[in-house]
Write a protein that holds these residues in place. Sequence first.
Motif, short mmCIF file in Angstrom:
data_model
loop_
_atom_site.label_atom_id
_atom_site.label_comp_id
_atom_site.label_asym_id
_atom_site.label_seq_id
_atom_site.Cartn_x
_atom_site.Cartn_y
_atom_site.Cartn_z
N GLY A 137 22.16 -8.85 58.98
CA GLY A 137 21.36 -9.54 57.97
C GLY A 137 20.33 -8.66 57.30
N ALA A 138 19.77 -9.20 56.27
CA ALA A 138 18.70 -8.53 55.53
C ALA A 138 17.40 -8.68 56.31
CB ALA A 138 18.58 -9.18 54.15
N PRO A 139 16.39 -7.86 55.97
CA PRO A 139 15.09 -8.01 56.63
C PRO A 139 14.57 -9.44 56.51
CG PRO A 139 15.15 -6.00 55.34
CD PRO A 139 16.41 -6.76 55.01
N ALA A 140 13.92 -9.87 57.57
CA ALA A 140 13.35 -11.22 57.63
C ALA A 140 11.89 -11.11 58.05
CB ALA A 140 14.13 -12.08 58.63
N PRO A 141 11.06 -12.09 57.68
CA PRO A 141 9.66 -12.03 58.08
C PRO A 141 9.50 -11.98 59.60
CG PRO A 141 10.02 -13.74 56.42
CD PRO A 141 11.37 -13.26 56.85
N VAL A 142 8.50 -11.24 60.05
CA VAL A 142 8.16 -11.23 61.47
C VAL A 142 7.61 -12.61 61.79
CG1 VAL A 142 6.71 -10.21 63.25
CG2 VAL A 142 7.67 -8.75 61.46
N PRO A 143 8.17 -13.30 62.77
CA PRO A 143 7.68 -14.65 63.09
C PRO A 143 6.20 -14.64 63.48
CG PRO A 143 9.78 -14.21 64.20
CD PRO A 143 9.33 -12.92 63.60
N ASP A 144 5.49 -15.67 63.06
CA ASP A 144 4.05 -15.77 63.35
C ASP A 144 3.77 -15.72 64.85
OD1 ASP A 144 3.33 -15.85 60.68
OD2 ASP A 144 3.32 -18.05 60.60
N TRP A 145 4.63 -16.34 65.67
CA TRP A 145 4.39 -16.34 67.10
C TRP A 145 4.49 -14.92 67.67
CZ3 TRP A 145 7.88 -14.77 70.81
CH2 TRP A 145 9.21 -14.69 70.43
N VAL A 146 5.33 -14.07 67.09
CA VAL A 146 5.43 -12.67 67.53
C VAL A 146 4.15 -11.93 67.17
CG1 VAL A 146 6.66 -10.48 67.16
CG2 VAL A 146 7.96 -12.62 67.43
N VAL A 147 3.66 -12.15 65.95
CA VAL A 147 2.40 -11.53 65.52
C VAL A 147 1.28 -11.94 66.48
CG1 VAL A 147 0.69 -11.37 63.67
CG2 VAL A 147 3.13 -11.44 63.11
N ARG A 148 1.20 -13.24 66.79
CA ARG A 148 0.15 -13.72 67.69
C ARG A 148 0.24 -13.06 69.06
NH1 ARG A 148 1.30 -18.50 65.19
NH2 ARG A 148 2.59 -19.21 66.92
N CYS A 149 1.45 -12.91 69.59
CA CYS A 149 1.62 -12.26 70.90
C CYS A 149 1.05 -10.85 70.89
CB CYS A 149 3.09 -12.21 71.30
SG CYS A 149 3.78 -13.74 71.93
N PHE A 150 1.42 -10.08 69.89
CA PHE A 150 0.95 -8.69 69.82
C PHE A 150 -0.54 -8.60 69.52
CE2 PHE A 150 5.52 -7.59 68.98
CZ PHE A 150 5.70 -6.88 70.15
N GLU A 151 -1.05 -9.45 68.64
CA GLU A 151 -2.48 -9.43 68.35
C GLU A 151 -3.29 -9.87 69.57
OE1 GLU A 151 -2.76 -9.91 63.52
OE2 GLU A 151 -2.92 -11.75 64.72
N ASP A 152 -2.82 -10.89 70.28
CA ASP A 152 -3.53 -11.31 71.49
C ASP A 152 -3.51 -10.21 72.54
OD1 ASP A 152 -4.02 -13.76 70.31
OD2 ASP A 152 -2.51 -14.85 71.49
N TYR A 153 -2.38 -9.56 72.69
CA TYR A 153 -2.27 -8.50 73.70
C TYR A 153 -3.15 -7.30 73.34
CZ TYR A 153 -0.37 -5.22 77.04
OH TYR A 153 -0.25 -4.31 78.06
N GLU A 154 -3.11 -6.89 72.08
CA GLU A 154 -3.87 -5.72 71.65
C GLU A 154 -5.35 -6.04 71.41
OE1 GLU A 154 -3.11 -2.61 71.58
OE2 GLU A 154 -0.93 -2.70 71.83
N GLY A 155 -5.67 -7.33 71.21
CA GLY A 155 -7.06 -7.71 71.00
C GLY A 155 -7.63 -7.30 69.65
N ARG A 156 -6.74 -7.22 68.66
CA ARG A 156 -7.19 -6.85 67.31
C ARG A 156 -6.16 -7.33 66.30
NH1 ARG A 156 -4.14 -2.28 66.22
NH2 ARG A 156 -3.34 -1.30 68.10
N PRO A 157 -6.57 -7.48 65.02
CA PRO A 157 -5.60 -7.88 63.98
C PRO A 157 -4.60 -6.77 63.73
CG PRO A 157 -7.83 -7.66 63.06
CD PRO A 157 -7.93 -7.37 64.51
N LEU A 158 -3.35 -7.14 63.51
CA LEU A 158 -2.29 -6.17 63.28
C LEU A 158 -1.54 -6.37 61.98
CD1 LEU A 158 -0.85 -6.17 66.91
CD2 LEU A 158 -2.20 -4.36 65.83
N ARG A 159 -1.62 -7.56 61.39
CA ARG A 159 -0.95 -7.79 60.11
C ARG A 159 -1.49 -6.79 59.10
NH1 ARG A 159 3.65 -10.81 59.18
NH2 ARG A 159 3.47 -12.81 60.16
N ALA A 160 -0.62 -6.28 58.26
CA ALA A 160 -0.98 -5.24 57.31
C ALA A 160 -2.23 -5.60 56.50
CB ALA A 160 0.19 -4.93 56.39
N GLU A 161 -2.28 -6.82 55.97
CA GLU A 161 -3.41 -7.20 55.12
C GLU A 161 -4.67 -7.39 55.94
OE1 GLU A 161 -1.02 -10.85 56.20
OE2 GLU A 161 -0.53 -8.93 55.29
N LYS A 162 -4.56 -7.88 57.20
CA LYS A 162 -5.74 -8.09 58.05
C LYS A 162 -6.21 -6.77 58.66
CE LYS A 162 -4.36 -12.72 59.45
NZ LYS A 162 -3.88 -13.50 60.59
#
Length: 150
Positions: free
Chosen positions: A122-147
């Motif tokens: 398939g073509a690229p798809a958005p990173v699911p929000d729950w995945v972003v939350r897992c990594f941000e919670d684990y790293e303790g900082r915002p990771l989304r490009a805009e944030k």
Amino acid sequence: MPRADFRFSFPKRVRYAECDPQGIVFNSRYLEYLDIGITEYWRAAGIYALSPTAMGPDFHVARNVVEYKKPVLLDEMIDICLRCRRIGSSSIIVDYEIHGAGADDLRAIGEQVAVNVEESRGAPAPVPDWVVRCFEDYEGRPLRAEKAAA
């Protein structure tokens, strides 16, 4: 980057099959070490526990970079250190380092860019929000490009 910048590290002993006749780790094995590290990092961040499928979301590697600093030798204990640097709309960038036993014993550095897809071809798809939350919670900082940039 300083080793302290990595919240995650995974210890591994170098095996005979990973080395050349001089007892030095083959260069291709560093990507295997990265793969081990990615799996354990995702586990630590809670991705597998929360995934609606057994394998987790489907990310394909788009780019791997390895910069070799010093050889890794047979039977050494190494630490595979990882951190998520940034999450884009469909990609995740992970920094990694491989360290020997000492605090200043850097052996290799690199990065991986992985792209989320909805199916194997398939073509690229958005990173699911729950995945972003897992990594941000684990790293303790915002990771989304805009944030992360703000």
